[in-house]
Design an enzyme around this catalytic site. Structure first.
Site, PDB file in Angstrom:
ATOM      1  N   GLY A  65       0.835  -1.198   0.000  1.00 45.96           N
ATOM      2  CA  GLY A  65       0.000   0.000   0.000  1.00 45.96           C
ATOM      3  C   GLY A  65       0.865   1.241   0.000  1.00 45.96           C
ATOM      4  O   GLY A  65       2.053   1.203   0.337  1.00 45.96           O
ATOM      5  N   ALA A  97       0.318   9.254   1.341  1.00 47.28           N
ATOM      6  CA  ALA A  97       0.979  10.535   1.068  1.00 47.28           C
ATOM      7  C   ALA A  97       2.356  10.618   1.711  1.00 47.28           C
ATOM      8  O   ALA A  97       3.260  11.276   1.180  1.00 47.28           O
ATOM      9  CB  ALA A  97       0.106  11.674   1.571  1.00 47.28           C
ATOM     10  N   ASP A 151      -8.736   8.368  10.770  1.00 46.51           N
ATOM     11  CA  ASP A 151      -8.736   7.906   9.376  1.00 46.51           C
ATOM     12  C   ASP A 151      -9.305   6.491   9.277  1.00 46.51           C
ATOM     13  O   ASP A 151      -8.736   5.616   8.618  1.00 46.51           O
ATOM     14  CB  ASP A 151      -7.319   7.965   8.790  1.00 46.51           C
ATOM     15  CG  ASP A 151      -7.316   7.897   7.260  1.00 46.51           C
ATOM     16  OD1 ASP A 151      -8.399   8.083   6.652  1.00 46.51           O
ATOM     17  OD2 ASP A 151      -6.248   7.658   6.662  1.00 46.51           O
TER      18      ASP A 151
END
Length: 599
Positions: A16, A19, A135
């Site tokens: 994965g 940012a 998140d």
């Protein structure tokens, strides 16, 4: 290849990317154990020092089966980049599970409950340690398969996490667009200046969107063109949502907003579970933080669901399998009321069979006295009261089969192929549900016939015994009929009694004949039911749809490969047009059509 002192990985083994970091599959140099390493990029070091070390500090505090473990913090070679060495979850994320065509319409009920249990347990551990994640989304919930074959889900990616008590606020913005609380969305996505501070309940909104996604296979709030293309309408949907609504959609450009207060009909969750889940979603998908539930109430309500047991009830009149969620300490009276809510059969009219025998349910007893049921061994519910059966409610899966546009397009064709395959899996599930219901109806009717036959046999035995007694009594004249004896009151009463007994004997004789005829009819019906059950077992529709899906899946994989490697394999120019044609043919030939499902 890259490495730290103890771990080694290849940059192609990417799990994965975000940012500020990338996650790779790695191995311990000595033991060969698989781990996941999170390698931070240059952009991450642009952040303040306290932000950089926050994830390390948060993970060091957390130790729970539903949170990804931190093994070590190491550094790469000359660059001395920080590396988090974490538990490797071999089955990807919840997002990868939901992106599978098989789960285009959401998870099966058993798997959804596993997700709910794991997320609630993981979040409870975070709150016990005063941590807000900020998140929460399916991509940050990792999956692995335990030794018993059951899924285990774990929260991960604590890059945005921070310590925060229930009464504290924060002003910084993190998260993923579709799962952001509307107030955070307004500032982070729409870039509108506002001075709002955010509390721990922003995680509850993200959990609500995640649970809806897991239950249905789609996001709850969808503007025309999608959330990423129509951000202003996306914000409108979430902020204008009426109280109690759990989803909002805009079906055409500049069209009205449509609200939903229930989960879609294509959802795989039973109505019993939906009735428990929807109020939770409605109260955590609440824009105003003052009206939104707190974590204490969220944990209390979700724990209440997870502590319930399921009683499987198959309504013979509806041909529908119901899941009734109750607590083991509840009374049977509460169970009967729960059945009434789902079937509209009043408790006094409910009759049950289990494994071929009548099952008497005493309302005052504990629900623990109800038999242990499964989907294949349910309680069979029937009622002598006249009711209008509703039957299974479903959406014809052929209506969800997308069509290819004339022009070949890699991404568009991939999405269409995926949608076709998803509709195919839905057709398979529905066909299996209908076939299982047919089997359960025939089995339940066979049990009912057997109960009637047993009742007939017992009634016939009693009737014949009574006839023998009457015959014996009528054949004996204890008073004697001597000519010339004067008629007395006793003689008149005896003659009247004898007449009544003869009449009763005639009635019993006719009853005996009727019961015998009924037995013959029931035997014939029983044989017919057995024959029909054999025909159900010989039905090949499930295998045919499965064969179709295997072929469609192979074609879908070609579209997926072409999308991942555009122009590099020759698939795009030669095979894809044939794949489009093949998928169209397969979906129309093999999928059961509307007429089949109505039948």
């Amino acid at each position: 290849m890259q490495s730290t002192v103890n771990y080694l990985w290849h940059t192609e083994d990417l799990l994965g990317q975000g940012a500020t970091a990338s996650v790779y599959k790695a191995r311990n140099k000595k033991s060969g154990e698989l781990v996941a390493v999170k390698v931070f990029n240059t952009a991450s070091y642009m952040r303040p020092r306290e932000v950089q070390v926050r994830e390390f500090e948060v993970l060091r505090k957390l130790h729970h089966p539903n949170i990804v473990k931190l093994f070590a913090v190491e550094e790469t070679g000359p660059s001395r980049q920080k590396v988090l060495v974490m538990e490797y979850c071999s089955s990807g994320s919840l997002l990868s599970v939901l992106e599978s065509p098989e789960h285009a319409f959401g998870l099966p009920e058993d798997e959804f409950l596993v997700v709910l249990r794991c997320v609630v347990a993981g979040m409870n551990h975070l709150r016990e340690n005063g941590i807000v994640h900020r998140d929460i989304k399916p991509g940050n919930i990792m999956r692995l398969v335990g030794e018993d074959g059951q899924s285990i889900y774990k929260l991960t990616d604590f890059g945005a996490a921070r310590e925060l008590d229930d009464d504290e606020k924060f002003v910084s913005v993190y998260g993923t667009e579709e799962y952001l609380h509307p107030d955070m969305y307004e500032r982070a996505v729409l870039r509108k200046p506002q001075q709002k501070a955010f509390g721990v309940t922003v995680d509850l909104w993200s959990i609500g969107v995640t649970l809806y996604h897991a239950a249905t296979g789609s996001l709850p709030f969808i503007p025309f063109g999608g959330p990423r293309r129509n951000k202003e309408i996306m914000h409108r949907i979430t902020t204008e949502k009426p109280a109690g609504a759990i989803a909002g959609t805009q079906r055409r450009e500049n069209g009205p907003l449509e609200w939903s207060y229930t989960l879609p009909i294509t959802c795989q969750l039973s109505m019993g579970l939906q009735s428990q889940l929807v109020p939770i979603l409605a109260n955590i998908l609440e824009v105003e933080q003052a009206k939104c539930w707190g974590f204490d109430q969220f944990f209390a309500e979700t724990s209440d669901i997870l502590q319930r047991v399921v009683v499987h009830v198959f309504s013979l009149s509806q041909a529908v399998l119901h899941h009734v969620y109750i607590h083991a300490h509840n009374t049977i009276a509460i169970f009967l009321e729960a059945v009434y809510e789902q079937t509209s059969v009043a408790p006094r009219h409910q009759e049950y069979l289990f494994e071929g025998h009548p099952r008497m349910l005493e309302p005052s007893l504990s629900a623990q006295h109800i038999a242990h049921t499964t989907a294949s061994r349910p309680l069979a519910l029937y009622s002598a009261a006249s009711t209008t059966p509703t039957g299974l409610a479903f959406r014809d899966p052929t209506l969800d089969i997308p069509k290819f546009v004339p022009k070949v397009d890699l991404q568009g064709d991939y999405n269409t192929a995926k949608g076709m395959l998803g509709a195919g899996y839905q057709a398979l599930r529905l066909a299996r549900t209908l076939l299982d219901a047919q089997e359960l109806v025939l089995r339940g009717l066979h049990w009912a016939v057997e109960v009637l036959q047993t009742t007939c046999r017992r009634t016939l035995e009693v009737t014949r015994t009574a006839l023998l007694f009457l015959s014996s009594s009528l054949g004996t004249d204890r008073l004697g009929n001597v000519a010339g004896r004067p008629e007395t009151q006793e003689l008149r009463e005896a003659a009247e009694l004898r007449s009544r007994l003869r009449t009763l004997a005639e009635v019993l004789s006719r009853c005996s004949q009727n019961i015998t005829e009924t037995q013959k009819g029931l035997s014939s019906l029983s044989a017919e039911l057995v024959k029909n059950r054999d025909q159900v077992h010989e039905d090949r529709s499930i295998q045919q749809i499965g064969c179709c899906l295997d072929k469609m899946h192979l074609i879908y994989k070609q579209f997926k490969k072409a999308r991942m490697r555009p122009g590099g394999t020759g698939i795009h120019t030669h095979d894809l047009p044939h794949g489009r044609q093949a998928l169209n043919c397969l979906s129309h030939i093999y999928f059961p059509n509307t007429k089949y499902f109505k039948k």
